[in-house]
Scaffold this active site. Structure first.
Site, PDB file in Angstrom:
ATOM      1  N   ARG A  51     -29.870 -26.204  34.615  1.00 39.11           N
ATOM      2  CA  ARG A  51     -28.745 -25.322  34.952  1.00 39.11           C
ATOM      3  C   ARG A  51     -28.242 -24.639  33.684  1.00 39.11           C
ATOM      4  O   ARG A  51     -27.821 -25.296  32.723  1.00 39.11           O
ATOM      5  CB  ARG A  51     -27.635 -26.176  35.561  1.00 39.11           C
ATOM      6  CG  ARG A  51     -26.482 -25.378  36.078  1.00 39.11           C
ATOM      7  CD  ARG A  51     -25.492 -26.277  36.817  1.00 39.11           C
ATOM      8  NE  ARG A  51     -24.553 -25.468  37.566  1.00 39.11           N
ATOM      9  CZ  ARG A  51     -23.746 -25.950  38.511  1.00 39.11           C
ATOM     10  NH1 ARG A  51     -23.789 -27.238  38.826  1.00 39.11           N
ATOM     11  NH2 ARG A  51     -22.903 -25.158  39.137  1.00 39.11           N
ATOM     12  N   SER A  60     -25.562 -22.715  33.005  1.00 37.13           N
ATOM     13  CA  SER A  60     -24.139 -22.804  32.624  1.00 37.13           C
ATOM     14  C   SER A  60     -23.788 -24.193  32.112  1.00 37.13           C
ATOM     15  O   SER A  60     -22.774 -24.365  31.442  1.00 37.13           O
ATOM     16  CB  SER A  60     -23.252 -22.448  33.815  1.00 37.13           C
ATOM     17  OG  SER A  60     -23.405 -23.397  34.853  1.00 37.13           O
ATOM     18  N   TYR A  72     -23.008 -13.360  31.016  1.00 38.61           N
ATOM     19  CA  TYR A  72     -24.457 -13.282  31.201  1.00 38.61           C
ATOM     20  C   TYR A  72     -24.962 -11.848  30.969  1.00 38.61           C
ATOM     21  O   TYR A  72     -25.914 -11.612  30.216  1.00 38.61           O
ATOM     22  CB  TYR A  72     -24.857 -13.720  32.615  1.00 38.61           C
ATOM     23  CG  TYR A  72     -24.892 -15.225  32.853  1.00 38.61           C
ATOM     24  CD1 TYR A  72     -24.406 -16.132  31.917  1.00 38.61           C
ATOM     25  CD2 TYR A  72     -25.411 -15.741  34.041  1.00 38.61           C
ATOM     26  CE1 TYR A  72     -24.440 -17.503  32.162  1.00 38.61           C
ATOM     27  CE2 TYR A  72     -25.452 -17.107  34.288  1.00 38.61           C
ATOM     28  CZ  TYR A  72     -24.969 -17.988  33.348  1.00 38.61           C
ATOM     29  OH  TYR A  72     -25.017 -19.336  33.601  1.00 38.61           O
ATOM     30  N   GLU A 113     -33.122 -16.229  40.770  1.00 40.29           N
ATOM     31  CA  GLU A 113     -32.119 -17.149  40.233  1.00 40.29           C
ATOM     32  C   GLU A 113     -31.357 -17.867  41.336  1.00 40.29           C
ATOM     33  O   GLU A 113     -30.159 -18.136  41.202  1.00 40.29           O
ATOM     34  CB  GLU A 113     -31.135 -16.453  39.268  1.00 40.29           C
ATOM     35  CG  GLU A 113     -30.469 -17.449  38.322  1.00 40.29           C
ATOM     36  CD  GLU A 113     -29.537 -16.827  37.291  1.00 40.29           C
ATOM     37  OE1 GLU A 113     -29.332 -15.608  37.292  1.00 40.29           O
ATOM     38  OE2 GLU A 113     -29.040 -17.595  36.442  1.00 40.29           O
ATOM     39  N   ARG A 141     -23.969 -16.724  46.229  1.00 42.82           N
ATOM     40  CA  ARG A 141     -24.559 -17.586  47.247  1.00 42.82           C
ATOM     41  C   ARG A 141     -24.363 -17.083  48.672  1.00 42.82           C
ATOM     42  O   ARG A 141     -24.850 -17.671  49.619  1.00 42.82           O
ATOM     43  CB  ARG A 141     -23.999 -19.003  47.103  1.00 42.82           C
ATOM     44  CG  ARG A 141     -24.203 -19.506  45.675  1.00 42.82           C
ATOM     45  CD  ARG A 141     -24.047 -20.986  45.498  1.00 42.82           C
ATOM     46  NE  ARG A 141     -24.345 -21.326  44.097  1.00 42.82           N
ATOM     47  CZ  ARG A 141     -24.438 -22.554  43.621  1.00 42.82           C
ATOM     48  NH1 ARG A 141     -24.265 -23.591  44.417  1.00 42.82           N
ATOM     49  NH2 ARG A 141     -24.719 -22.775  42.348  1.00 42.82           N
TER      50      ARG A 141
END
Lengths: 333, 333
Positions: free
Chosen positions: B72, B74, B195, B283, B289
């Site tokens: 992950r 993050s 990001y 990703e 989501r």
């Protein structure tokens, strides 16, 4: 009428740099140097030369009518020196913009830089904004979301630190273009990653915090087409949906300019961003000065991309003039 | 065959967070805490549950075959603690990825995080990369260009600080995905501005310095469609032309993934970036989501956008598989 909402005085006569260099030299000797405002020695003829051979020439060649004009962004350099440094420098730069607009009132309308400085109150910026708007007829301001020059160690835009500025902008009915200045951090290239990163960062700060909904009438212009935002429109809309952020509400406060220097980028911008939220701009003479060998046109001649787009004539009229008049109501005055 | 080059283990069983929280608690008491590696208590059944109900389910539903899988992003959080903190945490996270790939060798291929830590030598990262590739069959690594977590106060990618890592990547013939981790700077929202800003920043560092031309075979994957880069392709090409930078030469070292969550963004990416330089990725399960109410499809189901694009079948084959095999040659092994 075609209004370019984003132009900087990047071609100032040498007297400006002479004044600034003397100020910087004094700061090398003493970082707390205060000095005095002094005089920037620039004649009207020098201003005429610098404008007529550059911005005004290109404005005429490209067929625009009016440029909303502000001091050179990369030279704001709020990170240099102290509050006095920024105050004197900003006053001079704004007064120079006023002189340009007085010489060419049909071609340029003035926007000011603010005397921001890391770690100091925003009150000085509020005062300079008021002076520029009420005494010199300015119609907007540039707001630097990172006066540290790439260290990003001051308060974000959603912090109450900024409230007095937002309130003054609303009171005076002027928008702010969110625009960083030179990077003094080796990681960031000023006109590349720093400008575009700051545009995206400002949008995200506004979206994730929702603070603009507490300030009815507060208006931001995000330059350079909004940085990465339109390219990642689905990402931002999807994140807002997941997190319960008010994406559509934000668009009552935010506009994107058209400083995107190729046709596919402009086409994307016009495709995903509501046409009500787009303002024509080129930022000439600016970050990219050459000619695209594939088209034979200047990279930053963004008017061509808008004309070539699939917008209707009415929509083009919105982008070229009507939206900008709504965002900058003092332009009509 | 459809290879997704960008997936993270964002759904780890609770034992992982338990271990990490204990490590963080010890650091609160003593920032120099070293501790020991200890054990992450996670059963194979827990891993199966976490993968089969998430990444593997979505992989099957969406019709992809293989995901290049890393810890992950993050949670890398290189800014937390000291070098020991990062070393133990990275080893555990990488070993967990190895377990996933051993359980599902047809579906996942392993990429490692590096034990970067602000202010320390890159040697520990070189050692962990070598361990992962030579002992555990990893095929690439994630490189964090800002291990400070949003303060951007370490050496840029063109600094010789990084040379031992570039040399090891070349020696092992593995690419690096340039990927920051969580932001601990209030200005930057981790999966939004941080990001995307880092993607643009890394590209600009490579373009303006030209350092990659000194490292034949060095390969970077820039995720999230390259941040702002394709949207501003004309700006970057024009700047390169003005400054004499080798834009085309850079494209022998850099690839962009397709983590852009709407059709117009993907269409722009495919339009301006040479198809040789694009790698399919989604990703998932990641930053976004939900389902786009306008299409009824997941925002991050990027395979649909590629399929709907105007690429030829041969070009789609390149993006879905062939390019990725060239960039990750150890995938064939």
């Amino acid at each position: 009428m075609i209004i370019d909402c984003h132009g900087h005085y990047t071609t100032t006569p040498p007297g400006v740099e002479t004044w600034r260099n003397a100020q910087k030299d004094a700061l090398v000797a003493d970082p707390n140097h205060v000095g005095e405002k002094g005089t920037v020695v620039v004649s009207d003829d020098e201003i005429r030369d610098s404008i007529e051979n550059n911005q005004l020439r290109l404005q005429r060649e490209r067929g625009a009518d009016l440029t909303i004009f502000s001091p050179r962004a990369s030279w704001m350099a709020h990170h240099i020196g102290n509050e006095h440094t920024s105050t004197f420098w900003s006053q001079h730069q704004n007064e120079l913009i006023k002189r340009v607009c007085d010489l060419y009132p049909e071609n340029f309308a003035p926007v000011c830089q603010l005397p921001q400085s890391p770690g100091v109150s925003i009150d000085g910026s509020v005062a300079e904004l008021e002076r520029c708007v009420t005494e010199m007829g300015f119609i907007g301001c540039n707001v630097n979301p990172d006066p540290s020059g790439g260290h990003w160690n001051g308060p974000p835009l959603f912090d109450r630190y900024w409230w007095p500025l937002w309130e003054k902008m609303i009171e005076l009915d002027v928008p702010g273009m969110i625009h960083v200045s030179a990077s003094c951090n080796d990681h960031f290239f000023t006109t590349g990653s720093h400008y575009l990163g700051a545009d995206t960062t400002a949008f995200m700060q506004a979206l994730s915090s929702g603070f603009m909904s507490d300030f009815p009438g507060l208006r931001f212009v995000i330059p350079h087409g909004g940085g990465a935002v339109p390219f990642h429109w689905g990402r931002f809309k999807g994140m807002a949906q997941d997190k319960g952020w008010d994406f559509d509400g934000l668009l009552e406060h935010i506009w994107f300019d058209t400083c995107v220097y190729h046709q596919p980028g402009i086409d994307l911008l016009l495709d995903v961003v509501p046409v009500d939220n787009i303002l024509f701009a080129s930022e000439m003479v600016g970050a990219v000065r050459g000619i695209n060998p594939e088209t034979g046109e200047y990279w930053d001649d963004t008017k061509i991309y808008i004309e070539n787009s699939s917008l209707t004539p009415q929509q083009k009229q919105q982008v070229f003039e009507d939206n900008t008049r709504r965002v900058y109501p003092r332009l009509g005055a």
